[in-house]
Design a protein around this motif. Sequence first.
Motif, PDB file in Angstrom:
ATOM      1  N   VAL A   1       0.873  -1.374   0.000  1.00 37.90           N
ATOM      2  CA  VAL A   1       0.063  -0.016  -0.188  1.00 37.90           C
ATOM      3  C   VAL A   1       0.858   1.202  -0.017  1.00 37.90           C
ATOM      4  N   GLY A   2       0.594   2.304  -0.957  1.00 33.54           N
ATOM      5  CA  GLY A   2       1.261   3.792  -0.708  1.00 33.54           C
ATOM      6  C   GLY A   2       0.256   4.499  -0.078  1.00 33.54           C
ATOM      7  N   ILE A   3       0.818   5.167   0.959  1.00 35.20           N
ATOM      8  CA  ILE A   3      -0.069   6.446   1.342  1.00 35.20           C
ATOM      9  C   ILE A   3       0.856   7.484   1.304  1.00 35.20           C
ATOM     10  N   GLY A   4       0.378   8.457   0.396  1.00 36.32           N
ATOM     11  CA  GLY A   4       1.280   9.531   0.093  1.00 36.32           C
ATOM     12  C   GLY A   4       1.460  10.424   1.313  1.00 36.32           C
ATOM     13  N   GLY A   5       2.507  11.408   1.009  1.00 32.74           N
ATOM     14  CA  GLY A   5       2.944  12.472   2.227  1.00 32.74           C
ATOM     15  C   GLY A   5       2.754  13.896   1.668  1.00 32.74           C
TER      16      GLY A   5
ATOM     17  N   SER B   1      -4.382  -4.454  -1.000  1.00 36.50           N
ATOM     18  CA  SER B   1      -2.798  -4.867  -1.424  1.00 36.50           C
ATOM     19  C   SER B   1      -2.622  -3.763  -2.667  1.00 36.50           C
ATOM     20  N   ARG B   2      -1.542  -3.122  -2.784  1.00 39.74           N
ATOM     21  CA  ARG B   2      -1.276  -2.201  -3.644  1.00 39.74           C
ATOM     22  C   ARG B   2      -2.184  -0.978  -4.144  1.00 39.74           C
ATOM     23  N   ALA B   3      -2.978  -0.841  -3.112  1.00 42.27           N
ATOM     24  CA  ALA B   3      -4.079   0.486  -3.159  1.00 42.27           C
ATOM     25  C   ALA B   3      -3.059   1.683  -2.900  1.00 42.27           C
ATOM     26  N   ILE B   4      -3.372   2.824  -3.575  1.00 37.29           N
ATOM     27  CA  ILE B   4      -2.662   4.048  -3.581  1.00 37.29           C
ATOM     28  C   ILE B   4      -3.651   5.060  -2.933  1.00 37.29           C
ATOM     29  N   VAL B   5      -3.044   5.922  -1.902  1.00 37.86           N
ATOM     30  CA  VAL B   5      -3.948   7.018  -1.749  1.00 37.86           C
ATOM     31  C   VAL B   5      -3.127   8.330  -1.381  1.00 37.86           C
TER      32      VAL B   5
ATOM     33  N   ALA C   1      -8.158  -4.263  -3.388  1.00 38.00           N
ATOM     34  CA  ALA C   1      -6.647  -4.192  -4.309  1.00 38.00           C
ATOM     35  C   ALA C   1      -6.755  -3.071  -5.369  1.00 38.00           C
ATOM     36  N   ASN C   2      -5.489  -2.658  -5.605  1.00 35.36           N
ATOM     37  CA  ASN C   2      -5.217  -1.809  -6.536  1.00 35.36           C
ATOM     38  C   ASN C   2      -6.000  -0.521  -6.799  1.00 35.36           C
ATOM     39  N   VAL C   3      -6.837  -0.137  -5.694  1.00 36.55           N
ATOM     40  CA  VAL C   3      -7.756   1.207  -5.668  1.00 36.55           C
ATOM     41  C   VAL C   3      -6.816   2.410  -5.780  1.00 36.55           C
ATOM     42  N   VAL C   4      -6.809   3.338  -6.484  1.00 40.23           N
ATOM     43  CA  VAL C   4      -6.201   4.380  -6.560  1.00 40.23           C
ATOM     44  C   VAL C   4      -6.999   5.615  -6.322  1.00 40.23           C
ATOM     45  N   LEU C   5      -6.613   6.314  -5.474  1.00 40.34           N
ATOM     46  CA  LEU C   5      -7.506   7.433  -5.018  1.00 40.34           C
ATOM     47  C   LEU C   5      -6.452   8.840  -4.909  1.00 40.34           C
ATOM     48  N   THR C   6      -6.882   9.635  -5.711  1.00 39.68           N
ATOM     49  CA  THR C   6      -6.237  10.900  -5.719  1.00 39.68           C
ATOM     50  C   THR C   6      -7.329  12.078  -5.492  1.00 39.68           C
ATOM     51  N   ALA C   7      -6.816  13.377  -5.466  1.00 37.23           N
ATOM     52  CA  ALA C   7      -7.874  14.369  -5.093  1.00 37.23           C
ATOM     53  C   ALA C   7      -8.874  14.518  -6.377  1.00 37.23           C
TER      54      ALA C   7
END
Length: 268
Positions: free
Chosen positions: A149-153, A173-177, A191-197
């Motif tokens: 998982v990738g949690i942005g900073g 797994s492998r989701a990105i927020v 899994a693999n959900v990608v959330l941006t603004a």
Amino acid sequence: MQELIREAFENRELLESEEHRSAVLETIEALDKGRLRVAEKKNGEWRSNAWVMQAINLYFVLAEMKTFEVGPFEFHDKIPIKRNLAAAGVRVVPPGTIRYGAFAEPGVVLMPGYINIGAWVGSGTMVDTWATVGSGAQIGRNVHLSGGVGIGGVLEPPGAMPVVIEDGAFIGSRAIVVEGVRVGEEAVLGANVVLTASTPIIDVTGEEERVYRGYVPPRSVVVAGTRTRKFSAGSYQLQAALIIGRRRESTDRKTSLNEALRQFGVSV
């Protein structure tokens, strides 16, 4: 201390004074001990602390490159790693790393992943293998960040909202927020959900869709999807996220999560 930080951020030459340097160092220590946070929930709303972000940026100016040796591992960086984990009640599996200036409550488990400066992680949370918690991110209690998982900073611009994952959420797994997205309490991201603004988060459970951006409502079950958009060259599928159901309030978190995964067939 806030005023000293703001002054030094506007005029870096002030960092030559002991008073301003001490303000920066004391702020980072307070972050490391959990006495300060990059963002906090007050009166039901999350608000960022711009001056704390300014202090982190100034800390990078003050800090010098050093070599740190930990057993067989060697690091060469400006920011040391977090110490006294046993006393803090935090489990870290090698080569997992928590950077100084991040705070983890007792009961946090970090597999071989990474928690960056300014982050706050609540008790009972699992940061699984190769999951990363970016600078300033706020992770609630009893959260599971699955493998990769990738949690942005975020540290700039100061005052920008960091990513917030609220209590009891499950991130597959492998989701990105990233980009200050807030995931509500007990929500499930597949899994693999990608959330941006700007990612459309589309509730498809009713007769008509409802679209959110930057926010996942509590107990939502979310999967990766697409949405058609027309361009001059033709129609193409762009990334979206679909809310396909809700976890039930009547069951405990663990049972509710298992039911959600079985009922909606969410990959984790």
